[in-house]
Design a protein around this motif. Sequence first.
Motif, PDB file in Angstrom:
ATOM      1  N   CYS A  15       0.857  -1.189   0.000  1.00 25.58           N
ATOM      2  CA  CYS A  15       0.000   0.000   0.000  1.00 25.58           C
ATOM      3  C   CYS A  15       0.887   1.231   0.000  1.00 25.58           C
ATOM      4  O   CYS A  15       1.993   1.220   0.553  1.00 25.58           O
ATOM      5  N   HIS A  19      -1.630   6.500   2.192  1.00 26.21           N
ATOM      6  CA  HIS A  19      -2.980   6.025   2.522  1.00 26.21           C
ATOM      7  C   HIS A  19      -3.062   5.461   3.941  1.00 26.21           C
ATOM      8  O   HIS A  19      -4.110   4.971   4.353  1.00 26.21           O
ATOM      9  N   LEU A  46      -5.855   2.934   7.838  1.00 27.64           N
ATOM     10  CA  LEU A  46      -5.770   2.783   6.388  1.00 27.64           C
ATOM     11  C   LEU A  46      -7.030   3.331   5.747  1.00 27.64           C
ATOM     12  O   LEU A  46      -8.139   3.047   6.191  1.00 27.64           O
ATOM     13  N   SER A  50      -8.322   2.419  -0.119  1.00 27.29           N
ATOM     14  CA  SER A  50      -6.995   1.910  -0.474  1.00 27.29           C
ATOM     15  C   SER A  50      -7.007   0.399  -0.610  1.00 27.29           C
ATOM     16  O   SER A  50      -7.468  -0.310   0.280  1.00 27.29           O
ATOM     17  N   PRO A  52      -4.412  -2.953  -1.670  1.00 23.94           N
ATOM     18  CA  PRO A  52      -3.019  -3.326  -1.944  1.00 23.94           C
ATOM     19  C   PRO A  52      -2.798  -3.574  -3.434  1.00 23.94           C
ATOM     20  O   PRO A  52      -3.680  -4.083  -4.132  1.00 23.94           O
ATOM     21  N   TYR A 114       6.370   2.625   0.819  1.00 24.86           N
ATOM     22  CA  TYR A 114       5.386   1.554   0.653  1.00 24.86           C
ATOM     23  C   TYR A 114       5.281   0.726   1.924  1.00 24.86           C
ATOM     24  O   TYR A 114       6.282   0.428   2.588  1.00 24.86           O
TER      25      TYR A 114
END
Length: 341
Positions: A15, A19, A46, A50, A52, A114
């Motif tokens: 992700c 986010h 999160l 969003s 992944p 990330y």
Amino acid sequence: MGQTLTARLTSVQACLAEHFRAECGANAGDPLGVLEDLVLDDVYMLDAASAPRRLGIAAHHDGSLSIAENSALGTPGAALHLDCLLTLMPDRGPNTETLVMVEADAEGYIAGIYLVPLAPLQPQMPYTLVKAEREPARRKLAQSACVSFTRGTCITLSTGAQRPIEDMRPGDRVLTRDDGIQEVRWVGQSTLRAVGDLAPVLIRKGALNNARDLIVSPAHRLMVYQRSDEIGAGAPEILVRARDLVNGDTVVVLDGGFADYFQILFDRHHIIYAEGIAAESTFLDPVTRPALPEDIWVTRSAHQHAPLPAAHKRGAHGLDVSRSLLDRPDAVGLLKRASLR
């Protein structure tokens, strides 16, 4: 980039850090940052929208990482750094671990951050940051990247006898498909949460002519010798990943709880027999190497003094089959018939 590509991880789900924002605490309102910016007890959440996406990781001979050409996130070819390992405590349920990876631009500045969860993160769930560490991050990535068998898997020895993987020891002689009898160099063990991308895959007894149920890590490759090319691979010897065979019936994901994963390593990458069918041994590369203890690089055994290579070379074990060729409900049945006809 002038680097020699030795490995690629194609299924890391990540992700964007933007986010995953701090809802309260010292960094309230800010997205997740690098280790130096993090403050314990901050609470993150999160975004609901969003999802992944796949972050392709290329590993190079010098241990460096970069973003792979086919990555859905980031800039292909950009340098990628493993920053730290986080432990997050949700409002309910067990703690979850997450890797933080940083993309750098040509000048070395941060171009992207990330979040690589080792268990799925729930949107709109408050997560409290309870631990942030740099040292164990590389080992945790290595453990999640190693192909592994689960506890109880029987390996065929040189005598034809079957031995559970957890009872294997360095020096044991194992029958390999590609190079006769070979000695085990190392057997490792890791316990990981069996959820998401780390949940093991069960190949039920007989699905691929296996003598008993076989449970392996999702990226573990099995070798099938096709007497007839049922799936159109164009080669008699093919390698298929366990996760690409999941059909909800004869091959299923065992999601939930924890899995005891065992890795078996030889001087070279081999195809061995597990529950009667051909499967790969651990592949040593810059990503998986940190899973091994440091002293393994010094000696092999009391009577043989030979260090392991820095990385294995890919053997000519067969053609890697793309998921597209296996994306059909009868794929497992076709492979089973192909090996018999």
